[in-house]
Structures are given as C-alpha cells and as structure tokens.
Design a protein around this motif. Structure first.
Motif, PDB file in Angstrom:
ATOM      1  N   ALA A 150      30.198  41.247  46.560  1.00 28.04           N
ATOM      2  CA  ALA A 150      30.203  40.500  45.296  1.00 28.04           C
ATOM      3  C   ALA A 150      29.369  39.227  45.427  1.00 28.04           C
ATOM      4  CB  ALA A 150      31.641  40.171  44.898  1.00 28.04           C
ATOM      5  N   LYS A 198      24.417  48.710  43.282  1.00 26.30           N
ATOM      6  CA  LYS A 198      25.782  49.220  43.120  1.00 26.30           C
ATOM      7  C   LYS A 198      26.304  49.688  44.476  1.00 26.30           C
ATOM      8  CE  LYS A 198      26.451  51.954  39.562  1.00 26.30           C
ATOM      9  NZ  LYS A 198      26.223  53.091  38.629  1.00 26.30           N
ATOM     10  N   THR A 227      27.218  45.067  42.115  1.00 26.78           N
ATOM     11  CA  THR A 227      28.342  45.601  41.352  1.00 26.78           C
ATOM     12  C   THR A 227      29.169  46.436  42.316  1.00 26.78           C
ATOM     13  OG1 THR A 227      27.080  45.663  39.291  1.00 26.78           O
ATOM     14  CG2 THR A 227      29.021  47.081  39.430  1.00 26.78           C
ATOM     15  N   ASP A 287      34.653  45.339  40.781  1.00 24.31           N
ATOM     16  CA  ASP A 287      34.447  45.537  39.344  1.00 24.31           C
ATOM     17  C   ASP A 287      35.120  46.805  38.848  1.00 24.31           C
ATOM     18  OD1 ASP A 287      32.370  43.327  38.777  1.00 24.31           O
ATOM     19  OD2 ASP A 287      31.461  44.406  40.460  1.00 24.31           O
TER      20      ASP A 287
END
Length: 332
Positions: free
Chosen positions: A164, A145, A169, A188
C-alpha cells in the motif's frame, strides 16, 4: 549459556547448556531480549528444509532477534555496546533461541526508536521477506495490482502495509473474522478464503505473493495478467535458487524437477514463477526501520511467551491460522 537446540529432526526441541558464541572481527555479540517465531523454525525442526538448509546437528533454532549489544569485534564500526539492535541472522548462523548470539555486522540494524524489543523481535524475517518480494524483486509501484495471500499472517500483515505504501492496489485472502483487520493494514479487496474463490474473483494482477504453495500457488497463476509474476515463499524451490545457493549438480536436477510443473503452467499462461528464500540484509532492515519510525509500517504481535515456553509456542504456531507474529521474551 542456555539455548533451545534441534538434536534430531522431527524431535522436540531440547533446552540445554551450549558454548558461548565465538565473536569474530566483524561480529557483534548480542544479548537476546526478544525473538520472533516463524514457520521456518518449525520447518527446520521437522527436517522439511534439510535438503536446502543442510544444518549440522545439533543446531540452535531461531531466525529473528532483538537485543542489546554486549561487545563488538575489532573491525566493527557501526555498533557499540549498549546499542539496541535487531536482525535476521544469516541462515548459516541462526540461533536466536538462546541467551546470546554473535551476528555479522552487515546483518544488523538499529531498532526503530518507537518500538519495544518485543515488537522489534517480531519484524526482521517477515519484513525482509516482504521487502525482497515487493521492492527488490517485484519493483512494485503506483498503479500496479498485488495479491498477497494469508494477509493476516506474519508476512502478509507487513506485505500489505508495504504494498500500500508503494502505491499498489492490494488484494488479500483472509478469514471473514480478519477482514476488518487486513483492511486496516491497507488491503483494498478482501477475499474470504472459506467462502470465495480468489481465482474466480480476481484478474489482471501484476504480482502475487504466495505463502501457501500447492494448489493455492497453481490457482494464483490464473489471476496474473500476461507478464505477471508469482513469487512463492513456501516453494517449490526453482533452478535459480539452486544456482544461487551453489548446490551440487545432482541436487540442482532434483530442485529443477520439483518446480517443473509450476514453471510449465506459468509459461503456458504467459506469466512467471520464482521461489524466494529471503536473505539477511542489515541495510534493507535499516530502510524498513525508517518506515517504521515514519509510521508507515507497524508490527503485529498477538502472542508473547517466556523463553522457557519456546517448544509450546512453536507447536502452536505450526497449527497456522494465527494473526501477526508470536514472540518469545527473556524478560523476567
């Protein structure tokens, strides 16, 4: 040769005639066709980076270039006259707000086939910054993340696409007006920085790429999971940076003091902070070019100005809040 020069810090740029570039054995002489504008240019002009980038004034400004090879030094093997090239010159040899510039062969790459010179001129500094933060240092991969601040800006727009592509994420901060834009790049989660507090909304992140500094950087530490990393490109510089640059002991102490607060905060939270001052790298730029040609990365150019308007374009950039990159061009 005409060029825009910083004669004194905090003074307007001056357009004047300067000597032709000296082309060494491993240098490539490039006719400048487009040059991206960056916040770094304004920081150099204002003297904000004078301690860590001690240029001998006067100095020609400009950190991004796309253009055509005019001639090459006798030991150059990878380029020849007529090649379309782009680069972020080494920080000791900046000067792309000029008609011509000599650049070390190792810092250059061929322009992606699908790009115009203006698009290519927008990419080197921001794309290398994103690459070095996410790939070289962050080693970002699937399942991670990543929070990228100022996602609609020059670095942010490329970093979102790259993160990405790497399988992460991606969350980003942006204005509500830019929410759809950053989602189109691959974000996202979008946090409206005017209406939401990202530090309250997000948690468990592996990496934060911060381009704002100050309170924003301090609050970014709170969204990281234990062992997470905050990489700052606006500072403060850290001891590793001072050592890497070979600064004298007194300056190293000063740099250490500048980042002591944020490093202590990070340690208390079980995370880390590091400063990134991107470096020129033609090989990395070649990898970026391949991603561009593969359709993975696309430049975001929102304003094109003629060479004569460099001072006005730079002043507009200093206001911040823009989308993508501004580029100057020598096209008549």
């Amino acid at each position: 040769m005409r060029a825009f020069v910083v004669e004194k810090y905090r003074q307007p740029l001056v357009l004047r005639d300067v000597p032709e570039p000296v082309v060494g054995d491993r240098d490539v002489l490039v006719r400048v066709e487009a040059a991206g504008l960056n916040q770094l240019d304004e920081k150099i002009r204002s003297g904000e980076f004078a301690q860590i980038l001690p240029y001998e004034l006067p100095v020609i400004l400009g950190n991004d270039v796309a253009g055509t090879v005019i001639r090459v030094g006798r030991l150059v093997r990878r380029f020849q006259p007529g090649d379309r090239v782009f680069a972020r010159p080494h920080d000791s040899r900046i000067g792309t707000f000029a008609e011509r510039i000599a650049i070390t062969e190792a810092d250059l790459a061929l322009v992606p086939a699908r790009l115009s010179m203006v698009e290519a001129g927008s990419l080197p500094l921001v794309a290398l910054t994103a690459w070095q933060a996410l790939v070289e240092r962050g080693k970002v991969g699937p399942g991670q993340k990543v929070l990228i601040h100022a996602g609609a800006g020059g670095v942010g727009a490329i970093a979102i696409q790259l993160a990405a592509h790497l399988g992460a994420t991606v969350a980003t901060t942006a204005s509500a007006a830019n929410a759809d834009f950053v989602r189109s790049l691959g974000a996202d989660t979008v946090i409206d920085y005017r209406a939401q507090d990202f530090a309250e909304e997000l948690s468990g992140y592996d990496l934060v790429l911060d381009s704002l500094g100050g309170d924003n950087l301090e609050r970014s530490l709170r969204v990281l999971k234990p062992g997470g990393r905050a990489i700052g490109i606006s500072g403060p510089p850290d001891p590793a940076f001072a050592a890497e640059r070979g600064m004298n002991p007194l300056l190293r102490l000063a740099i250490t003091a500048l980042s002591r607060k944020i490093r202590r905060q990070a340690k208390k939270l079980g995370v880390s902070y590091e400063f990134l001052f991107m470096h020129a790298d033609g090989a990395q730029l070649g990898e970026i070019a391949a991603l561009v040609d593969a359709g993975v990365l696309r430049p975001v150019v929102t304003k094109i100005s003629p060479f004569a308007q460099v001072p006005e374009a730079l002043a507009a950039l200093a206001g911040g809040g823009g989308r993508g990159k501004s580029v100057i061009t020598f096209a008549e």
